[in-house]
Design a protein around this motif. Structure first.
Motif, PDB file in Angstrom:
ATOM      1  N   PHE A 146       0.982  -1.146  -0.006  1.00 20.70           N
ATOM      2  CA  PHE A 146       0.156  -0.113   0.036  1.00 20.70           C
ATOM      3  C   PHE A 146       0.997   1.286  -0.078  1.00 20.70           C
ATOM      4  O   PHE A 146       2.161   1.040   0.236  1.00 20.70           O
ATOM      5  CB  PHE A 146      -0.936  -0.145   1.288  1.00 20.70           C
ATOM      6  N   GLU A 150     -16.280   5.387   8.015  1.00 15.07           N
ATOM      7  CA  GLU A 150     -16.862   4.636   6.530  1.00 15.07           C
ATOM      8  C   GLU A 150     -15.705   4.731   5.314  1.00 15.07           C
ATOM      9  O   GLU A 150     -15.330   5.899   4.844  1.00 15.07           O
ATOM     10  CB  GLU A 150     -17.812   5.467   6.104  1.00 15.07           C
ATOM     11  N   PRO A 151     -14.934   3.645   5.181  1.00 12.29           N
ATOM     12  CA  PRO A 151     -13.887   3.837   4.028  1.00 12.29           C
ATOM     13  C   PRO A 151     -14.922   4.228   2.553  1.00 12.29           C
ATOM     14  O   PRO A 151     -15.780   3.790   2.411  1.00 12.29           O
ATOM     15  CB  PRO A 151     -13.624   2.104   3.921  1.00 12.29           C
ATOM     16  N   VAL A 152     -13.896   4.956   1.935  1.00 12.07           N
ATOM     17  CA  VAL A 152     -14.221   5.275   0.460  1.00 12.07           C
ATOM     18  C   VAL A 152     -13.776   4.119  -0.431  1.00 12.07           C
ATOM     19  O   VAL A 152     -12.635   3.749  -0.488  1.00 12.07           O
ATOM     20  CB  VAL A 152     -13.679   6.535   0.218  1.00 12.07           C
ATOM     21  N   ALA A 153     -14.667   3.569  -1.036  1.00 11.69           N
ATOM     22  CA  ALA A 153     -14.337   2.457  -2.027  1.00 11.69           C
ATOM     23  C   ALA A 153     -13.494   3.047  -3.056  1.00 11.69           C
ATOM     24  O   ALA A 153     -13.741   4.280  -3.444  1.00 11.69           O
ATOM     25  CB  ALA A 153     -15.597   1.851  -2.587  1.00 11.69           C
ATOM     26  N   ILE A 154     -12.473   2.443  -3.788  1.00 13.67           N
ATOM     27  CA  ILE A 154     -11.467   2.872  -4.652  1.00 13.67           C
ATOM     28  C   ILE A 154     -12.237   3.200  -5.854  1.00 13.67           C
ATOM     29  O   ILE A 154     -11.997   4.422  -6.418  1.00 13.67           O
ATOM     30  CB  ILE A 154     -10.439   1.902  -5.111  1.00 13.67           C
ATOM     31  N   LYS A 162      -4.341  -5.864  -2.041  1.00 16.94           N
ATOM     32  CA  LYS A 162      -5.443  -6.308  -1.213  1.00 16.94           C
ATOM     33  C   LYS A 162      -6.502  -5.665  -2.278  1.00 16.94           C
ATOM     34  O   LYS A 162      -6.714  -4.703  -2.963  1.00 16.94           O
ATOM     35  CB  LYS A 162      -5.483  -6.137   0.028  1.00 16.94           C
ATOM     36  N   TYR A 199      -9.096  -3.720  -1.566  1.00 16.68           N
ATOM     37  CA  TYR A 199      -9.651  -2.504  -1.417  1.00 16.68           C
ATOM     38  C   TYR A 199      -8.537  -1.453  -2.138  1.00 16.68           C
ATOM     39  O   TYR A 199      -8.941  -0.236  -2.466  1.00 16.68           O
ATOM     40  CB  TYR A 199      -9.511  -1.999   0.096  1.00 16.68           C
ATOM     41  N   LEU A 200      -7.475  -1.905  -2.723  1.00 16.66           N
ATOM     42  CA  LEU A 200      -6.488  -1.355  -3.772  1.00 16.66           C
ATOM     43  C   LEU A 200      -6.581  -1.726  -4.993  1.00 16.66           C
ATOM     44  O   LEU A 200      -5.743  -1.490  -5.744  1.00 16.66           O
ATOM     45  CB  LEU A 200      -5.271  -1.268  -3.066  1.00 16.66           C
ATOM     46  N   GLN A 204      -6.379   4.219   0.577  1.00 13.08           N
ATOM     47  CA  GLN A 204      -5.628   3.940   1.830  1.00 13.08           C
ATOM     48  C   GLN A 204      -5.783   4.803   2.905  1.00 13.08           C
ATOM     49  O   GLN A 204      -5.960   4.366   4.145  1.00 13.08           O
ATOM     50  CB  GLN A 204      -3.971   4.038   1.237  1.00 13.08           C
ATOM     51  N   GLN A 205      -6.051   6.097   2.828  1.00 16.05           N
ATOM     52  CA  GLN A 205      -6.150   6.950   3.856  1.00 16.05           C
ATOM     53  C   GLN A 205      -7.631   6.843   4.617  1.00 16.05           C
ATOM     54  O   GLN A 205      -7.637   6.754   5.808  1.00 16.05           O
ATOM     55  CB  GLN A 205      -6.726   8.554   3.294  1.00 16.05           C
ATOM     56  N   VAL A 210      -9.165   3.707   4.535  1.00 17.14           N
ATOM     57  CA  VAL A 210      -9.708   2.293   4.703  1.00 17.14           C
ATOM     58  C   VAL A 210      -9.809   1.913   6.241  1.00 17.14           C
ATOM     59  O   VAL A 210     -10.716   0.981   6.551  1.00 17.14           O
ATOM     60  CB  VAL A 210      -8.699   1.249   4.045  1.00 17.14           C
ATOM     61  N   ASN A 211      -9.048   2.703   7.136  1.00 17.06           N
ATOM     62  CA  ASN A 211      -9.252   2.322   8.528  1.00 17.06           C
ATOM     63  C   ASN A 211     -10.292   3.141   9.076  1.00 17.06           C
ATOM     64  O   ASN A 211     -10.492   3.159  10.190  1.00 17.06           O
ATOM     65  CB  ASN A 211      -8.120   2.564   8.978  1.00 17.06           C
ATOM     66  N   GLY A 212     -11.118   3.878   8.422  1.00 13.07           N
ATOM     67  CA  GLY A 212     -12.291   4.632   8.923  1.00 13.07           C
ATOM     68  C   GLY A 212     -11.967   6.202   8.961  1.00 13.07           C
ATOM     69  O   GLY A 212     -12.837   6.928   9.348  1.00 13.07           O
ATOM     70  N   LEU A 233     -11.974  11.959   5.437  1.00 15.23           N
ATOM     71  CA  LEU A 233     -11.477  13.187   4.614  1.00 15.23           C
ATOM     72  C   LEU A 233     -12.151  14.362   5.006  1.00 15.23           C
ATOM     73  O   LEU A 233     -13.714  14.168   4.875  1.00 15.23           O
ATOM     74  CB  LEU A 233     -11.690  12.877   3.041  1.00 15.23           C
TER      75      LEU A 233
END
Lengths: 400, 400
Positions: free
Chosen positions: B137, B197-201, B267, B269-270, B315-316, B318-320, B323
């Motif tokens: 990542f 809430e992670p942002v999907a790529i 992974k 999510y990337l 990446q920023q 994914v952990n919640g 932004l």
């Protein structure tokens, strides 16, 4: 609950609260278990001060010159003890909702405790050694402001990449399996500084509005994989909990004391002519599992830390970096010698470290979903920080 | 100067400017060398859009949904080509002052270029190796928002502690002796994301308002001492220069292309289903010493970078981590193979690296006071970033 004794007339902390008649968040203070919206008190003071009472954060109040804030503090100490004021303007604490006290600009988290650095080094790398710079100046990193939340906000277990627990080589993705808390304190910046102009250590207090407790939740497995060479990021940036009451330096003044003696003389910009440059605050962490009884897992004292808030202001600005109102300067984990004085669970992974045993009989190795972590801090004589709490929630299922 | 060709009708960048009749900074766009205050144009569009034209930063404009911004872009492309609009509303570029385009919330700087990581590792540690996480990542660190300045702002050489150049052990204090630039790009966050809430790529572009050039000035000696284990802080936090014109993803769309193939599958999510997930932008650094002629010291291309802006958003978050509008996601130094394609001077300290020679005949080892560093970027067909410049000033004398 409790903590009424932390908020005597000697404290006069500031916070942001809302309730029915004040649906918008607004500045408040607190006396024992009674909250006062500052705008309700019709204080006989300069409009430059009272105009900050309608803001939704404490930033405008915090940015006032210290002379204004000292006048406000003295006025509140007088007015709140006048007959009838509590009954006319007081709101029971249970009837308000507390909000994040400041809009956090920048957030730098330092490592002020040499004990924490030694224990963490032993736990993470197997070697008990200080980072090369640790006694020259407080080392730190840029922490995440957008995920700072007020006490009581649940924290979701983060997703991320880490080495599989059973296999030192394979990198896997999923919810962190190594959730930790960190007992920290944070200085909230008041009046800003100017870009390009270092703040002399003797002037540092003029830029510190007050102090809060911080729980710098950490995912140790995510952190371990990511942190070489740029430091922690996703292992920390998912959430930091801040206590709702900002305790001013003026309230802490009676508890000023000397930090530990320096191992060697620091460079001139970190030589503090003020001998009593830290405060003696007793800190504690307790953890409740599955709604069970809280177990005290750590006690520590602010005065054990090698570097002070004044040092942090000098270090952050010596290169010309500016401070903004609402910035947070965190101390990093507060720790001392002995397993009962380690401000995070990571440190107990040092050789021979023993995990505390929770009320239900289980050892606290890492946090489980549903665990509640509560920090508290008390200086003495009716001046304390109350509590800083959070419950760890399960991870979102997304991607897993 | 020049750069008029970067700002054709195909670009329509956004910035913040002021001048006599607009003494307050306000949103502008640019066509060749003519600037238009958006509020002057009386555009036939939704008031939800036009109300952002009076703000002193682009944050409110950037936070609009992409559908609004696309409509604004199309409207501007129509209106600015109507007869008489330039003469009625255009202001010569030379008559305006440009300001920082956004109020920067958080600033995370990543390392997207594997070439940079390899060269920097060889230069700093003598070993040509990637950090353990670098292909899993994008690794990054929390950079400093308060010291981001607009192109043209002088940068003062920072004071700090570092190992004495002649003695590997002694730590000294003074002005940095190893001043460097870093050629970077930055994505400016538009609509915010939600904490937890992670942002999907696949949704990343919806959160990216546009792109700027960044010069992440670095004091390599200060950085070297401080960065173990928490990463860079004072070696970077004294100043970052941002180009004044935010180039939107819509303007860059014709230059979309594929990034380098991944060494192994990231992974999920990337994993980006969009194949053309980066942009082909030609970047250049030139340096002028003592008012002399500018010397090109580096060329590089955005598309060389292993990780994309879309990866950074994923990446920023994914952990919640959330932004905020105005956040900057920096790419880290953009570099390629070969001495002429290294985006910072540090990399030329690798084994066999050769410093560029300036117009006066001197090799550029580190920056000297008075050196001017200019970054520029051009995608093609009338779409570019213009320039991002700064002059290194002498250090303040305080404490030295």
């Amino acid at each position: 609950m409790g903590y009424a004794e932390h908020f005597s007339i000697a404290n006069i902390p500031f916070g942001i609260a809302s309730r029915g008649s004040h649906s918008k968040p607004a500045p408040v203070t607190r006396l024992e278990d009674t909250v006062f919206f500052l705008a309700d008190l019709d204080l006989p003071i300069d409009p430059a001060i009272t105009q900050t009472f309608s803001h939704p954060t404490l930033n405008a109040l915090a940015a006032l010159p210290k002379s204004n804030l000292r006048h406000l503090r003295a006025t509140l100490q007088t007015v709140l003890t006048e007959p009838g004021v509590v009954s006319a303007h007081g709101v029971p604490l249970a009837q308000v909702q507390m909000h994040l006290p400041v809009s956090v600009g920048g957030f730098t988290d330092f490592s002020c405790s040499t004990e924490h650095l030694l224990n963490a080094s032993e736990a993470m790398a197997g070697v008990r050694s200080l980072p090369p710079a640790a006694l020259h100046f407080p080392v730190g990193y840029g922490a995440r402001a957008s995920s700072v939340v007020v006490s009581g906000t649940p924290i979701a277990r983060p997703l991320g990449q880490y080495y599989a627990p059973d296999d030192g080589e394979e990198v896997v993705f999923g919810p962190s399996q190594a959730m930790d808390y960190e007992l920290e304190m944070g200085a909230i910046v008041g009046p800003p500084s100017t870009l390009g102009e270092p703040v002399a250590i003797g002037d540092a207090d003029e830029h510190i509005f007050g102090v809060v407790l911080l729980n710098d939740w950490s995912a140790r497995d995510i952190q371990k994989l990511e942190m070489r060479p740029l430091g922690p990021l996703n292992g920390k940036s998912f959430g930091t909990t801040m206590s709702p009451w900002v305790v001013t330096l003026e309230a802490l003044a009676p508890f000023a004391c000397a930090p530990p003696p320096k191992e060697f003389e620091p460079k001139p910009y970190l030589q503090d002519k003020k001998a009593e440059s830290t405060y003696d605050v007793a800190l504690e962490v307790d953890v409740s599992r599955g709604g069970g009884r809280a177990t005290s897992v750590c006690t520590a004292r602010q005065k054990w830390m090698y570097w002070t808030f004044r040092d942090l202001v000098a270090q952050q600005t010596v290169n010309g970096c500016s401070l903004s109102t609402g910035d947070v300067l965190g101390t990093g984990t507060v720790s001392g010698v002995g397993d009962g004085h380690h401000g995070c669970l990571l440190e107990l992974k040092k050789a021979g470290g023993v995990a505390p045993v929770l009320a239900g009989g289980e050892p606290l190795v890492w946090l489980r979903d549903g665990d509640e972590v509560r920090l508290s801090g008390y200086a003495g004589a009716g001046v304390g920080f109350g509590e800083c709490t959070g419950v760890l929630k399960p991870s979102r299922a997304l991607y897993t």
